[in-house]
Design a protein around this motif. Structure first.
Motif, PDB file in Angstrom:
ATOM      1  N   ILE A  95       0.882  -1.208   0.040  1.00  5.51           N
ATOM      2  CA  ILE A  95      -0.154  -0.014   0.079  1.00  5.51           C
ATOM      3  C   ILE A  95       0.854   1.138   0.114  1.00  5.51           C
ATOM      4  O   ILE A  95       1.639   1.496   0.682  1.00  5.51           O
ATOM      5  N   HIS A  96       0.711   2.011  -1.037  1.00  2.00           N
ATOM      6  CA  HIS A  96       1.612   3.418  -1.092  1.00  2.00           C
ATOM      7  C   HIS A  96       0.487   4.479  -1.441  1.00  2.00           C
ATOM      8  O   HIS A  96      -0.727   4.070  -1.588  1.00  2.00           O
ATOM      9  N   PHE A  97       0.874   5.733  -1.080  1.00  2.00           N
ATOM     10  CA  PHE A  97       0.275   6.830  -1.456  1.00  2.00           C
ATOM     11  C   PHE A  97       0.138   6.980  -3.051  1.00  2.00           C
ATOM     12  O   PHE A  97       1.289   6.540  -3.634  1.00  2.00           O
ATOM     13  N   ALA A  98      -0.965   7.342  -3.307  1.00  2.00           N
ATOM     14  CA  ALA A  98      -1.012   7.454  -5.054  1.00  2.00           C
ATOM     15  C   ALA A  98       0.172   8.588  -5.392  1.00  2.00           C
ATOM     16  O   ALA A  98       0.297   9.808  -4.730  1.00  2.00           O
ATOM     17  N   GLY A  99       0.734   7.997  -6.624  1.00  2.00           N
ATOM     18  CA  GLY A  99       1.863   8.966  -7.139  1.00  2.00           C
ATOM     19  C   GLY A  99       1.430  10.098  -7.984  1.00  2.00           C
ATOM     20  O   GLY A  99       2.068  11.089  -8.005  1.00  2.00           O
ATOM     21  N   ASP A 100       0.161   9.862  -8.640  1.00  2.00           N
ATOM     22  CA  ASP A 100      -0.201  10.787  -9.699  1.00  2.00           C
ATOM     23  C   ASP A 100      -1.754  10.947  -9.631  1.00  2.00           C
ATOM     24  O   ASP A 100      -2.533  10.038  -9.105  1.00  2.00           O
ATOM     25  N   ILE A 101      -2.242  12.148 -10.270  1.00  2.00           N
ATOM     26  CA  ILE A 101      -3.552  12.489 -10.354  1.00  2.00           C
ATOM     27  C   ILE A 101      -4.125  11.068 -11.035  1.00  2.00           C
ATOM     28  O   ILE A 101      -5.483  11.056 -10.685  1.00  2.00           O
ATOM     29  N   LEU A 102      -3.839  10.725 -12.096  1.00  2.00           N
ATOM     30  CA  LEU A 102      -4.314   9.471 -12.834  1.00  2.00           C
ATOM     31  C   LEU A 102      -4.569   8.273 -11.791  1.00  2.00           C
ATOM     32  O   LEU A 102      -5.602   7.796 -11.955  1.00  2.00           O
ATOM     33  N   ASP A 103      -3.741   8.084 -10.680  1.00  2.00           N
ATOM     34  CA  ASP A 103      -3.779   6.899  -9.738  1.00  2.00           C
ATOM     35  C   ASP A 103      -5.299   7.400  -9.023  1.00  2.00           C
ATOM     36  O   ASP A 103      -5.827   6.615  -8.664  1.00  2.00           O
ATOM     37  N   VAL A 104      -5.280   8.763  -8.752  1.00  2.00           N
ATOM     38  CA  VAL A 104      -6.343   9.266  -7.892  1.00  2.00           C
ATOM     39  C   VAL A 104      -7.820   9.066  -8.637  1.00  2.00           C
ATOM     40  O   VAL A 104      -8.801   8.344  -7.841  1.00  2.00           O
ATOM     41  N   PHE A 105      -7.805   9.056  -9.952  1.00  2.00           N
ATOM     42  CA  PHE A 105      -9.089   9.069 -10.911  1.00  2.00           C
ATOM     43  C   PHE A 105      -9.157   7.739 -10.983  1.00  2.00           C
ATOM     44  O   PHE A 105     -10.442   7.131 -11.063  1.00  2.00           O
TER      45      PHE A 105
END
Length: 243
Positions: A95-105
């Motif tokens: 489990i990582h923090f999302a690196g990019d806005i695309l990951d968030v979307f």
């Protein structure tokens, strides 16, 4: 570059707002493929609080003036570590923090596809201007990357995917203090330059939220104190603004 990556190596790509959205998305999908062949790879934002015009200006100033600018290089380095360090290891997933806005979307869309988790009270929501949909910010802020050991058991499609899932979220939520909503929200606003808004500041988006909430009222309770909307930075809002 021309040698195999060791287990202790990490590859991180950083892209600024001056990079076209399509190219940024292509970069993220390349990262997915790099992970499929066993590389520890990530993409994140470079100077996320600078817009495209500001990046162009930085690209054209002298080295001396660049040295005298107020760029927070320490924050850029911290962002690299924040997205590349594993927060939690769980069942062959990191489990990582999302690196990019695309990951968030991608997480946002996954939540809207699955959305079977009982009924929860939520305050902070991420907004996707392209699909005009929403999802809880904590769900959107973490990704689940398959471990190297798990890759051999997964298809190419599944091994390249790193979205959070409802089942994994439900398992971690409230049972592991490292899986934290406040940390998630700060990551989205500080490291990915998402902006937090009161509903009074974004009435047009709030109307979209009300329509969305009506469709998902079986799964979402709005906090009695109201909601906060997290908006993505430029260039991810251009399409919405121009509509």
């Amino acid at each position: 570059m021309f040698q195999a990556q060791t287990q202790s190596d990490t590859f991180v790509s950083m892209m600024s707002a001056d990079i076209d959205r399509g190219k940024r998305n292509l970069g993220v999908t390349t990262i997915y493929l790099m992970r499929h062949i066993g590389m520890n790879a990530f993409q994140t934002a470079l100077l996320p609080h600078h817009n495209s015009k500001q990046i162009k200006e930085l690209n054209n100033i002298s080295i001396e003036n660049l040295k005298q600018s107020s760029l927070d290089i320490t924050q850029e380095i911290q962002r690299v570590f924040s997205i590349s360090e594993t927060v939690i290891s769980e069942n062959n997933q990191k489990i990582h923090f999302a690196g990019d806005i695309l990951d968030v979307f991608m997480n946002l869309r996954k939540w809207n596809e699955e959305i079977v988790w009982g009924k929860r009270t939520i305050t902070y929501f991420v907004f996707d201007p392209l699909n005009r949909s929403f999802a809880p910010s904590k769900f959107c802020a973490y990704v689940a990357i398959p471990t190297t050991a798990a890759l051999s058991e997964l298809s190419l499609l599944n091994s390249c995917r790193s979205e959070m899932s409802i089942n994994l979220y439900a398992k971690l939520d409230g049972t592991d203090s490292r899986f934290d909503g406040r940390r998630a929200r700060l990551h989205l606003t500080q490291n990915l330059a998402m902006t937090q808004h009161e509903i009074s500041e974004v009435p047009q988006i709030f109307r979209l939220f009300e329509n969305w909430l009506f469709q998902h009222s079986d799964s979402i309770n709005v906090h009695p104190k109201g909601i906060k909307i997290l908006m993505p930075p430029e260039p991810f809002t251009k399409k919405f603004v121009s509509c």
